[in-house]
Design an enzyme around this catalytic site. Structure first.
Site, PDB file in Angstrom:
ATOM      1  N   ASP A  11       0.865  -1.180   0.000  1.00  0.00           N
ATOM      2  CA  ASP A  11       0.000   0.000   0.000  1.00  0.00           C
ATOM      3  C   ASP A  11       0.903   1.232   0.000  1.00  0.00           C
ATOM      4  O   ASP A  11       2.137   1.100  -0.148  1.00  0.00           O
ATOM      5  CB  ASP A  11      -0.999  -0.029   1.169  1.00  0.00           C
ATOM      6  N   CYS A  68       3.203  -3.239   4.032  1.00  0.00           N
ATOM      7  CA  CYS A  68       2.363  -2.098   4.427  1.00  0.00           C
ATOM      8  C   CYS A  68       3.093  -1.394   5.566  1.00  0.00           C
ATOM      9  O   CYS A  68       4.307  -1.565   5.711  1.00  0.00           O
ATOM     10  CB  CYS A  68       0.945  -2.552   4.792  1.00  0.00           C
ATOM     11  N   THR A  70       2.887  -1.813   8.873  1.00  0.00           N
ATOM     12  CA  THR A  70       3.335  -2.780   9.887  1.00  0.00           C
ATOM     13  C   THR A  70       3.591  -4.173   9.333  1.00  0.00           C
ATOM     14  O   THR A  70       4.214  -4.991  10.007  1.00  0.00           O
ATOM     15  CB  THR A  70       2.262  -2.938  10.976  1.00  0.00           C
ATOM     16  N   HIS A 101       9.312 -24.622   8.286  1.00  0.00           N
ATOM     17  CA  HIS A 101       8.289 -25.341   9.050  1.00  0.00           C
ATOM     18  C   HIS A 101       6.866 -25.106   8.558  1.00  0.00           C
ATOM     19  O   HIS A 101       6.035 -26.001   8.652  1.00  0.00           O
ATOM     20  CB  HIS A 101       8.360 -24.934  10.532  1.00  0.00           C
ATOM     21  N   HIS A 136       6.445 -31.775   9.227  1.00  0.00           N
ATOM     22  CA  HIS A 136       5.693 -30.517   9.107  1.00  0.00           C
ATOM     23  C   HIS A 136       4.514 -30.640   8.154  1.00  0.00           C
ATOM     24  O   HIS A 136       3.588 -29.838   8.216  1.00  0.00           O
ATOM     25  CB  HIS A 136       6.617 -29.389   8.656  1.00  0.00           C
TER      26      HIS A 136
HETATM   27  C1  RB5 Z   1      -1.720   2.619   6.677  1.00  0.00           C
HETATM   28  O1  RB5 Z   1      -1.720   3.794   7.421  1.00  0.00           O
HETATM   29  C2  RB5 Z   1      -1.540   1.408   7.598  1.00  0.00           C
HETATM   30  O2  RB5 Z   1      -2.644   1.265   8.427  1.00  0.00           O
HETATM   31  C3  RB5 Z   1      -1.306   0.151   6.805  1.00  0.00           C
HETATM   32  O3  RB5 Z   1      -0.232   0.334   5.964  1.00  0.00           O
HETATM   33  C4  RB5 Z   1      -0.969  -1.107   7.585  1.00  0.00           C
HETATM   34  O4  RB5 Z   1       0.069  -0.863   8.495  1.00  0.00           O
HETATM   35  C5  RB5 Z   1      -2.076  -1.838   8.174  1.00  0.00           C
HETATM   36  O5  RB5 Z   1      -1.875  -2.921   8.743  1.00  0.00           O
END
Ligand code: RB5
Length: 151
Positions: A11, A68, A70, A101, A136
């Site tokens: 994203d 993204c 996180t 695994h 596994h």
């Molecule tokens: C975008 O601001 C953020 O929410 C997205 O990139 C992601 O981290 C969501 O899990």
């Protein structure tokens, strides 16, 4: 490296790290196909998880990387797809182990979590590690059973 071609997607919050990983993997002669996003405009990560996972489900590609902010939202979205085993990693040990695994086929990372150097190492660890199979298999097959139970 075991793979010669992979998919990548992000994203807006993962765009910069994605572009760094694309050039790193291209330098290693890996053919990297980018499913988007291509601009810094705000967008919704499930759209890109869906685009990438559909291409893995079709058999066109075996592996992908999703980024993204996180890595968590991408991994949640990817794991909603049958046959996708996505792992959100911020260390190389987890990246190797999830290949060995869990036979993970999608690596997720967060641009706001890992730096460029570490992210490239994690991607290399993931792409160069083979699934171990053996004991596994029963557990990985159970993941598919859970998917089937929830259709
Ligand atoms: C975008 O601001 C953020 O929410 C997205 O990139 C992601 O981290 C969501 O899990």
């Amino acid at each position: 490296m075991n793979v010669s071609k992979i998919l990548i997607g992000s994203d807006h919050a993962g765009l910069r790290l994605k572009n760094e990983i694309i050039s790193h993997l291209a330098d290693m002669d890996i053919d990297v196909v980018d499913v988007g996003t291509y601009t810094a405009d705000s967008c919704n990560y499930p759209d890109y998880a869906r685009a990438l996972c559909k291409k893995i489900q079709s058999g066109e590609y075996g592996m992908g990387i999703l980024i993204c902010g996180t890595g968590i939202g991408m991994s949640m979205a990817a794991n909603k797809h049958n046959g996708i085993r996505a792992a959100c990693c911020s260390d190389t040990y987890s990246a190797r182990m999830t290949r060995m695994h869990n036979n993970a086929n999608v690596l997720c990372m967060g641009e706001r979590v890992v730096g460029v150097g570490l992210a490239c190492d994690i991607a290399e660890a993931f792409l160069s590690t083979e699934y171990q199979g053996g004991r596994h298999d029963i557990r990985v097959n159970m993941l598919a059973e859970i998917e089937a139970e929830n259709q």
